[in-house]
Design a protein around this motif. Structure first.
Motif, PDB file in Angstrom:
ATOM      1  N   ASP A 136       5.982   5.731   2.528  1.00  0.00           N
ATOM      2  CA  ASP A 136       7.265   6.077   1.938  1.00  0.00           C
ATOM      3  C   ASP A 136       7.697   7.465   2.391  1.00  0.00           C
ATOM      4  OD1 ASP A 136       9.473   5.776   0.417  1.00  0.00           O
ATOM      5  OD2 ASP A 136       8.381   4.952  -1.310  1.00  0.00           O
ATOM      6  N   SER A 184      -1.831   4.584  -2.304  1.00  0.00           N
ATOM      7  CA  SER A 184      -2.003   3.928  -3.601  1.00  0.00           C
ATOM      8  C   SER A 184      -3.414   3.348  -3.635  1.00  0.00           C
ATOM      9  CB  SER A 184      -0.955   2.844  -3.804  1.00  0.00           C
ATOM     10  OG  SER A 184      -1.072   1.867  -2.812  1.00  0.00           O
ATOM     11  N   LEU A 205       1.656  -0.360   4.537  1.00  0.00           N
ATOM     12  CA  LEU A 205       2.886  -1.063   4.177  1.00  0.00           C
ATOM     13  C   LEU A 205       4.073  -0.332   4.807  1.00  0.00           C
ATOM     14  CD1 LEU A 205       2.290  -1.710   0.362  1.00  0.00           C
ATOM     15  CD2 LEU A 205       1.427  -2.961   2.327  1.00  0.00           C
ATOM     16  N   ASP A 239       9.786  -6.315   5.032  1.00  0.00           N
ATOM     17  CA  ASP A 239       8.583  -5.594   4.598  1.00  0.00           C
ATOM     18  C   ASP A 239       7.391  -6.124   5.369  1.00  0.00           C
ATOM     19  OD1 ASP A 239       9.953  -4.136   2.654  1.00  0.00           O
ATOM     20  OD2 ASP A 239       9.901  -5.857   1.288  1.00  0.00           O
ATOM     21  N   ASN A 269       1.041   3.329   1.584  1.00  0.00           N
ATOM     22  CA  ASN A 269       2.414   2.875   1.362  1.00  0.00           C
ATOM     23  C   ASN A 269       3.344   3.882   2.020  1.00  0.00           C
ATOM     24  OD1 ASN A 269       4.726   1.779   0.464  1.00  0.00           O
ATOM     25  ND2 ASN A 269       4.224   1.867  -1.714  1.00  0.00           N
TER      26      ASN A 269
END
Lengths: 276, 437
Positions: free
Chosen positions: B262, B270, B328, B309, B260
């Motif tokens: 970020d 995750s 992601l 996304d 993910n």
């Protein structure tokens, strides 16, 4: 970054140097219905402007519009309006919508052999004949004989206009005999007592033009100048010129001349109806 | 008396002779008429035969005319400054000749009974299916169509237009990165009213595998579509076209771990995601202005953007997803292109574009490790060039691209081609010869 911008600007500037539009001759291509009128325009205009060179060819409205899109003609003659899909191609290639210029009106005539007893037909009857629902002259008050149906080829603006306006978008009957020009339709109908055909009134020599009625209750009218101008004759259409861009220079002069009294007098002489 | 008898006899003989001659002449005439009639009958027969033959030939030609074959070849010489690493994928190459696209398209257009299209693309790497679909438009109102098979992804403006008509050498960074092959396999509904005010609006939406032109690899499908409009102002020589696009779909994670992407790189991983369906959604908008500049030529101002996304999973698009893990990201891209036609034969083009494959990470946040690498750098690109239309088939193009990468301190290197702590000198100039028929 500055170096890059300079490079881009220099490339753009260089391309502009090549781009001065110098045309040796104005080329005109398209509608067979309009080809005689366009030739007369060209001849008279060139006689008055000796430096002008204008080349006129037919081939059909669809062929003319394709030529406009692929850049092989300056002016397209069309006896039908340009289609949305054709406009999209102009936008994609040239960034323009094309310019439409109405130059004449035409009454689209329906012909029968001069010996035929048929005097008039309604739009609905003509539609049914061309879609194959009526196949015998007896069904419209004629002799007990098969109707021989003549029409135009599908690259013709007349074909498209007749299909859109008279046939309401329905397909022509499978057995229709497709002819390469209005003159060929006239010739075929003049030799066949069972035939029916359609085309520009300008070509209607040696055969009989029937009266056309909007519906059963209406009066029938022939495609005469008076009836077309008065809007009484039901199958009328505009004839168009199309160019890629808003015209300038020699091209604009020629088009302005076509719309002038001199140009419009040719329209009348070849059997069509002036735009104003 | 004798003389009279002689005269009378002579007259009788003459009359008989004349009568005989007349009869003979009539007979010759009759024979000739008969001969002409036979010849005419024979000619009529021949004409009828020719007419039948013409109708048969015409029938065959009409059938053949439904088959339309077209194609194109784009052969180019490419020179990359310093290194072509970002563009060619091979750091040792600076100059090369290549077949960018070779295409052969066959369409069977059966009018109201529908159309079938197949198109193959060839280059040095081989061949692949570019299009393979059939479509059908309702015969009643001529408005609603169904198109099924491998076809253009109905998102945005660029993808739906042939590369042979593009003014730039390539489509935008955003579309090239996000949409694998720019094709997808599925069912598309189109709404194109043919007449009136309604004809200024159109809609297309469909359900797709969302795995490019490759075979499906999971049970997830993507809903993709575009609602378009056209505002033609003929008197002004102006048209304003545009559209809004959307994509909503999911992608299945093949592994327990999902990256993910970020800001906080310590929390990028995750777990517990095996077989989990990961959401992806994009929205887009595009606008095109066409304006006829009197005395110069048509101008086009075109802009397009997309954002949302995104999941990169097992190589299903061109963003990094190492070792089959799902990544992601939040993506954002746009371009602005200006095209100026000069006369009939010349066209100049300038484009500015930007694509950020990970809006949550800035250059300083990119660690250079597998979950945040150079594929997460934002890129902008300025390009410009000239197209010359030699004739209806041949187009020559000269184009210059100046890519600018996001500065990533962590991706510092002695190798200038990999030193992303500054802008890599990876400009590219392309000369392209295009032939289409």
């Amino acid at each position: 970054m500055n170096k890059i911008l300079k490079k881009v600007i220099s490339v753009l500037a260089a391309s502009s140097l090549f781009a001065a539009p110098m045309q040796a001759a104005i080329t005109v291509k398209g509608s067979d219905t309009m080809v005689i009128m366009a030739q007369r325009w060209a001849e008279l205009y060139m006689s008055e402007n000796t430096s002008a060179k204008i080349q006129v060819t037919g081939g059909g409205s669809g062929t003319g519009i394709s030529a406009l899109i692929n850049g092989t003609t300056d002016i397209c003659n069309a006896s039908r309006p340009i289609k949305p899909t054709e406009r999209e191609k102009l936008k994609e290639r040239y960034g323009t919508l094309g310019v439409e210029i109405k130059v004449a009106r035409d009454g689209l005539a329906v012909y029968v052999h001069e010996s035929s007893p048929i005097q008039e037909l309604t739009l609905a009857q003509i539609k049914d004949i061309y879609t194959g629902k009526i196949s015998n002259w007896k069904q419209v008050g004629g002799p007990d004989e098969k109707i021989i149906v003549y029409g135009r080829e599908n690259n013709s603006g007349t074909y498209v206009y007749f299909k859109d306006f008279v046939l309401k978008g329905e397909d022509y009957m499978a057995g229709m005999l497709s002819m390469p020009g209005t003159a060929a339709v006239v010739n075929a109908v003049s030799k066949d007592a069972k035939a029916i055909g359609y085309g520009g009134a300008a070509y209607a020599k040696g055969i009989r033009l029937i009266k056309v009625k909007k519906d059963e209750k209406s009066q029938g009218y022939e495609p005469t100048a008076e009836n077309v101008k008065a809007g009484k004759y039901p199958i009328t259409r505009f004839l168009y010129l199309y160019v890629k861009n808003r015209p300038t220079g020699e091209l604009k002069q020629f088009i302005d001349w076509i719309l002038s009294d001199k140009g419009q007098s040719i329209v009348t002489k070849v059997g069509y109806f002036p735009i104003r | 008396m004798k003389i009279q008898k002689f005269t009378a006899g002579t007259l009788i003989v003459l009359a008989s002779a004349m009568g005989f001659a007349q009869t003979a002449e009539d007979s010759v005439h009759q024979n000739k008429v008969k001969q002409f009639e036979e010849e005419l009958g024979s000619l009529k027969g021949q004409v009828e035969g020719l007419n039948e033959s013409y109708l048969e030939t015409k029938n065959t030609v009409d059938k053949l005319a439904k088959i339309k074959v077209s194609g194109l070849a784009q052969v180019q010489a490419v020179y990359a400054f310093d290194t072509a690493q970002q563009n060619s994928g091979n750091s040792l190459q600076q100059g090369k000749f290549e077949v960018r696209r070779g295409r052969l398209k066959v369409a069977y257009d059966n009018g109201k009974f529908g159309t079938y299209v197949m198109q193959f693309q060839f280059n040095e790497g081989g061949a692949r299916t570019n299009d393979m679909y059939a479509n059908f438009i309702d015969p009643w109102i001529n408005t609603i169509g169904l198109q099924a098979g491998i076809q253009d992804i109905p998102f945005g403006y660029e993808i739906g237009h042939s590369s042979s008509s593009m003014e730039t050498m390539e489509r935008s960074l955003f579309e090239r990165s996000i949409f694998k092959d720019e094709k997808d396999n599925g069912f598309l509904i189109t709404v194109n009213p043919p007449k009136g005010l309604a004809s200024q609006f159109n809609l297309k939406a469909g359900l797709f595998n969302h795995n490019g032109s490759s075979a499906e690899n999971d049970d997830n499908k993507a809903l993709i579509g575009r609602a378009g409009f056209k505002v033609p102002l003929y008197d002004l020589g102006l048209s304003i076209d545009g559209g809004f696009s959307f994509l909503y779909g999911r992608s299945q994670s093949r592994k327990d771990t999902v990256y993910n992407m970020d800001v906080d790189s310590s929390k990028v991983i995750s777990r517990g995601n095996l077989a989990k369906n990961l959401k992806k959604s994009l929205i887009g908008a595009d606008i095109q202005l066409y304006y006829d500049i009197v005395g110069l030529g048509g101008a086009i101002l075109r802009a397009e953007m997309g954002m949302g996304d995104w999941v990169t999973n097992n190589g299903d698009n061109h963003l990094y997803s190492g070792s089959g893990y799902a990544y992601l990201r939040n993506v954002f891209g746009y371009y602005v292109t200006y095209v100026q036609n000069i006369g009939n034969d010349f066209q100049t083009v300038v484009r500015y574009e930007s694509f950020d494959p990970n809006t949550h990470l800035e250059g300083k946040d990119i660690s250079g490790k597998k979950f945040a690498s150079k594929e997460d750098m934002a890129r902008t690109q300025i390009g410009g060039g000239v197209n010359y239309f030699l004739n209806e088939s041949v187009r020559l193009s000269l184009y210059y691209d100046h890519p600018i990468n996001e500065k990533v301190p962590a991706l510092s290197s002695k190798n200038l081609a990999k030193n992303f702590s500054k802008d890599v000198d990876d400009d590219v100039v392309t000369f392209r010869f295009q032939y289409k028929f």
